[in-house]
Each structure stands twice: as structure tokens, then as C-alpha cells.
Scaffold this motif. Structure first.
Motif, short mmCIF file in Angstrom:
data_model
loop_
_atom_site.label_atom_id
_atom_site.label_comp_id
_atom_site.label_asym_id
_atom_site.label_seq_id
_atom_site.Cartn_x
_atom_site.Cartn_y
_atom_site.Cartn_z
N THR A 131 0.85 -1.19 0.00
CA THR A 131 0.00 0.00 0.00
C THR A 131 0.89 1.24 0.00
OG1 THR A 131 -0.11 0.09 2.42
CG2 THR A 131 -1.88 -1.10 1.28
N SER A 132 0.32 2.31 -0.49
CA SER A 132 1.00 3.59 -0.42
C SER A 132 0.88 4.14 0.99
CB SER A 132 0.35 4.58 -1.41
OG SER A 132 -0.95 4.95 -0.95
N ALA A 146 -5.35 6.61 -0.26
CA ALA A 146 -4.24 5.68 -0.42
C ALA A 146 -4.56 4.79 -1.61
CB ALA A 146 -4.05 4.83 0.84
N VAL A 147 -3.58 4.04 -2.05
CA VAL A 147 -3.77 3.03 -3.09
C VAL A 147 -3.16 1.74 -2.57
CG1 VAL A 147 -3.13 2.29 -5.42
CG2 VAL A 147 -3.86 4.64 -5.02
N ALA A 148 -3.88 0.65 -2.77
CA ALA A 148 -3.41 -0.68 -2.39
C ALA A 148 -3.22 -1.54 -3.63
CB ALA A 148 -4.41 -1.35 -1.44
N PRO A 195 -0.09 8.26 -5.37
CA PRO A 195 0.07 7.04 -4.55
C PRO A 195 0.34 5.79 -5.39
CG PRO A 195 -1.85 8.29 -3.84
CD PRO A 195 -1.36 8.92 -5.10
N LEU A 196 -0.29 5.72 -6.57
CA LEU A 196 -0.06 4.59 -7.47
C LEU A 196 1.40 4.55 -7.91
CD1 LEU A 196 -1.51 2.26 -8.94
CD2 LEU A 196 -2.11 3.88 -10.74
N SER A 197 1.95 5.72 -8.23
CA SER A 197 3.35 5.75 -8.67
C SER A 197 4.31 5.43 -7.53
CB SER A 197 3.69 7.12 -9.28
OG SER A 197 3.76 8.12 -8.29
N LEU A 228 4.50 1.31 -13.82
CA LEU A 228 3.22 0.75 -14.26
C LEU A 228 2.82 1.23 -15.66
CD1 LEU A 228 0.87 -1.06 -13.24
CD2 LEU A 228 -0.22 1.04 -12.44
N GLN A 229 2.26 0.31 -16.41
CA GLN A 229 1.74 0.62 -17.74
C GLN A 229 0.23 0.36 -17.74
OE1 GLN A 229 3.19 -1.82 -21.05
NE2 GLN A 229 3.68 0.09 -22.11
#
Length: 161
Positions: free
Chosen positions: A40-41, A60-62, A130-132, A138-139
Motif C-alpha cells: 500500500t501507499s 491511499a492506493v493498495a 500514490p499509485l506511482s 506501471l503501464q
């Protein structure tokens, strides 16, 4: 049961102790059937999208790996939202918990219940940054790199907490 897929889940809350809402939802993601929480971020604070007469959001991003189908995963996420007493009073309004499937493997899904990649993720700093953090290379399913989406999405009010 399908083969496991890497998925990204966006989490957000701005009601009823939002830091605790998001933190407990992350723990609950780890308990979903046929699902493993990978990472997780950190938590971020962001201004609301839409109506501005509401508190800032905690986001957040998980990253998970799941064998649940996209719609089964959506059902489980909506159950978690309900367990957090999510009430949908107005579009883009305040909420105790919002869980969105951002990406499901390399699938593109567009039906009456689910759009993947998430329809607005490319313009939301509280998703992209958060994803980065957790998956910088990531693509997207269309071949676009996350890094190019970040260039077009200003940080705005987003801040790590």
C-alpha cells in the motif's frame, strides 16, 4: 476460480475519523477471500473533488493479487463500504469510505456496474501519485505509462501525511 490478477484499489474517506477508516479498510482488504494484499501507499490528504463544502479526504492506493472476478471483487469492496456505514447522499459528496477498482490486471472493462481502468484516474492526483509510489513503472492497459499520466496531472493540494 480464475487465475490471480494484480489489481489496484483506490481508498478514500473524509468522515468519521478518515485516517482510521482508510487504515482499517487496508487491513480488511487483506482478509478478502482469494486475495492477498501486496503493498500500500502511504496516506495522503487531498481537497475534495466536486462539492467543496466538505472536509479534505484521506487517500491511499493498495496493490492486491486476487482470483476474484472483477464483479466479485466489486461486490466485496461494496460490502466493505457498507460495513463502514457508507451513505451515498450526493454525487462526489462526503463519505466514510470509498473503494474503487483502479486497474484489474490488463483488462479494460466497461459495463453498467464497472469501468476499468477507473474512468477518472488519469486526472486525479490522489490516485496517480500514490499509485506511482507503489508501482512507478506501471503501464496502463492501453500501453500508456503511468509516468506520462503524472506529467499531465498537477500535484495540486495533495500532501503525504
Amino acid at each position: 476460480m480464475s487465475s490471480p490478477q494484480i489489481c489496484y484499489i483506490g481508498l478514500g474517506s473524509n468522515l468519521e475519523q478518515p485516517i482510521e477508516q482508510v487504515s482499517s479498510a487496508i487491513e480488511e482488504l487483506a482478509l478478502l477471500p482469494e486475495t492477498e494484499l501486496l503493498t500500500t501507499s502511504v496516506l495522503y490528504r487531498s481537497a475534495p473533488v466536486g462539492p467543496q463544502d466538505q472536509p479534505d479526504f484521506i487517500n491511499a492506493v493498495a496493490q492486491i493479487e486476487t482470483s476474484l472476478s472483477p464483479l466479485s471483487l466489486l461486490d466485496k469492496l461494496q460490502e466493505l463500504e457498507q460495513n463502514h456505514q457508507r451513505v451515498r447522499e450526493r454525487y462526489w459528496g462526503p463519505r466514510t469510505l470509498d473503494l474503487d477498482i483502479l486497474l484489474y490486471g490488463d483488462l479494460t472493462i466497461n459495463n453498467d456496474r464497472l469501468t476499468v481502468p477507473h474512468a477518472f484516474m488519469h486526472e486525479r492526483s490522489f490516485v496517480l501519485y500514490p499509485l506511482s509510489e507503489i508501482s512507478p513503472g506501471l503501464q496502463m492497459p492501453n500501453g500508456e505509462n503511468l509516468s506520462s499520466l503524472l506529467v499531465a496531472c498537477p500535484l495540486g493540494s495533495l500532501a503525504k501525511i
